[in-house]
Design a protein around this motif. Sequence first.
Motif, PDB file in Angstrom:
ATOM      1  N   ASN A   1       6.350  13.609  -2.289  1.00 30.32           N
ATOM      2  CA  ASN A   1       6.116  12.626  -1.227  1.00 30.32           C
ATOM      3  C   ASN A   1       4.760  11.957  -1.363  1.00 30.32           C
ATOM      4  O   ASN A   1       4.627  10.759  -1.096  1.00 30.32           O
ATOM      5  CB  ASN A   1       6.247  13.304   0.140  1.00 30.32           C
ATOM      6  N   ILE A   2       3.752  12.717  -1.775  1.00 32.24           N
ATOM      7  CA  ILE A   2       2.422  12.129  -2.000  1.00 32.24           C
ATOM      8  C   ILE A   2       2.489  11.106  -3.134  1.00 32.24           C
ATOM      9  O   ILE A   2       1.922  10.008  -3.050  1.00 32.24           O
ATOM     10  CB  ILE A   2       1.382  13.226  -2.307  1.00 32.24           C
ATOM     11  N   GLY A   3       3.196  11.465  -4.209  1.00 37.13           N
ATOM     12  CA  GLY A   3       3.344  10.545  -5.329  1.00 37.13           C
ATOM     13  C   GLY A   3       4.059   9.271  -4.939  1.00 37.13           C
ATOM     14  O   GLY A   3       3.647   8.161  -5.344  1.00 37.13           O
TER      15      GLY A   3
ATOM     16  N   PRO B   1      -0.466   0.545   3.505  1.00 37.59           N
ATOM     17  CA  PRO B   1      -1.327   1.687   3.847  1.00 37.59           C
ATOM     18  C   PRO B   1      -0.763   2.993   3.267  1.00 37.59           C
ATOM     19  O   PRO B   1       0.449   3.208   3.274  1.00 37.59           O
ATOM     20  CB  PRO B   1      -1.311   1.709   5.376  1.00 37.59           C
ATOM     21  N   PHE B   2      -1.651   3.839   2.796  1.00 35.52           N
ATOM     22  CA  PHE B   2      -1.244   5.132   2.248  1.00 35.52           C
ATOM     23  C   PHE B   2      -0.861   6.050   3.403  1.00 35.52           C
ATOM     24  O   PHE B   2      -1.674   6.339   4.287  1.00 35.52           O
ATOM     25  CB  PHE B   2      -2.377   5.749   1.438  1.00 35.52           C
ATOM     26  N   SER B   3       0.378   6.508   3.398  1.00 37.39           N
ATOM     27  CA  SER B   3       0.868   7.352   4.489  1.00 37.39           C
ATOM     28  C   SER B   3       1.870   8.358   3.943  1.00 37.39           C
ATOM     29  O   SER B   3       2.841   7.981   3.286  1.00 37.39           O
ATOM     30  CB  SER B   3       1.524   6.495   5.582  1.00 37.39           C
ATOM     31  N   VAL B   4       1.625   9.650   4.215  1.00 38.15           N
ATOM     32  CA  VAL B   4       2.520  10.729   3.791  1.00 38.15           C
ATOM     33  C   VAL B   4       3.098  11.406   5.029  1.00 38.15           C
ATOM     34  O   VAL B   4       2.349  11.838   5.903  1.00 38.15           O
ATOM     35  CB  VAL B   4       1.767  11.769   2.930  1.00 38.15           C
TER      36      VAL B   4
ATOM     37  N   SER C   1       3.853   3.487  -3.534  1.00 34.49           N
ATOM     38  CA  SER C   1       4.130   2.406  -2.593  1.00 34.49           C
ATOM     39  C   SER C   1       2.850   1.695  -2.180  1.00 34.49           C
ATOM     40  O   SER C   1       2.817   0.463  -2.046  1.00 34.49           O
ATOM     41  CB  SER C   1       4.832   2.969  -1.341  1.00 34.49           C
ATOM     42  N   SER C   2       1.794   2.499  -1.996  1.00 37.73           N
ATOM     43  CA  SER C   2       0.517   1.910  -1.597  1.00 37.73           C
ATOM     44  C   SER C   2      -0.040   0.991  -2.678  1.00 37.73           C
ATOM     45  O   SER C   2      -0.572  -0.091  -2.389  1.00 37.73           O
ATOM     46  CB  SER C   2      -0.480   3.026  -1.284  1.00 37.73           C
TER      47      SER C   2
END
Length: 317
Positions: free
Chosen positions: A104-106, A118-121, A111-112
């Motif tokens: 999910n972080i990857g 915005p970076f969102s996990v 996407s970011s």
Amino acid sequence: MQKERIVAIDLLRVIAVSMVILSHALITLSSSWPGPGQAHFGLFPFYWNTWGEIGVTIFLVISGFGLGYTYRGQRICLAPFVLRRVIKIYPVYYFSLLFALAINIGIAMRSSLLLDSPFSVLPGFGWTDFMLALTGLNAFAGKWGGPLVWSSWFIGLIMTMYLSYPLIAQGLKRSPWLCLGLLFCISYISRIVVADSVILSGNQMHWFPLNRVFEFGVGVALEQLIPHSVFASTNVGFRKLGFLPFLGDLSFPLFLIHDPLRQVMTWEPRAPLYSLMSVLVFIAASVLLSVAALKFNERMKALIGGRYPTLSKCVIG
């Protein structure tokens, strides 16, 4: 004395997890539900499942069978019983959670960068979700497997079945057919009630323990009713298949690990070779990561066993 391992059970584990993985792959690659290969089988409305869900039934049956085979003739001590069930399930489960979080972080980073978003996990993931993920009880709160590992809905169910084993085993020992009939009635009535429930949610037909207690009980009953000599005789035909026990051990890690990896599969009708490579990479990565999860589980068993040696004096399983 350690009992002889039944290789036929390992074969059933491999068949069961293969059914689940292939069913999930078809769902992922299909643009619609139920999608290809999702025909239903069974007795409607009591048991009406896809072949992937039948794989879960096989897991429940052989789980009951395995407990009965290991525990027959031994005294069940609660503390080591629960501890061994926990270290059998949770290290692999936590490994799958960490891997899913990394996936999910990857995806969020990609996407970011590509979409300049915005970076969102895991947006909206709070402390309640954290505790549910930690315990594996997402489904009991109506959240199926949670946002990380969808197949983790099985964790709460199988742990409940494990805890019910002593009672089920005693009932089957005293009156097997009466107990089986009672378990069937419980599951049948539960399915009728749960199907129309406004309290339970999130595919409750699958995870609600009373719905599945008959399947688990069938496994316990088969172990009690069939002589062990029959089990031993089945090993003769599988002696040349020395890899089956390893694959059998790998089945549970595969059940969990493959699910987060489904996010990386893609299907392009105009590029069948690309699609085939996607599926092959998915399967290969699932197997390799499951081997790592299995090694991690074995290490944790050794660490916990060394830390609590007194619990091994009444080991059942």
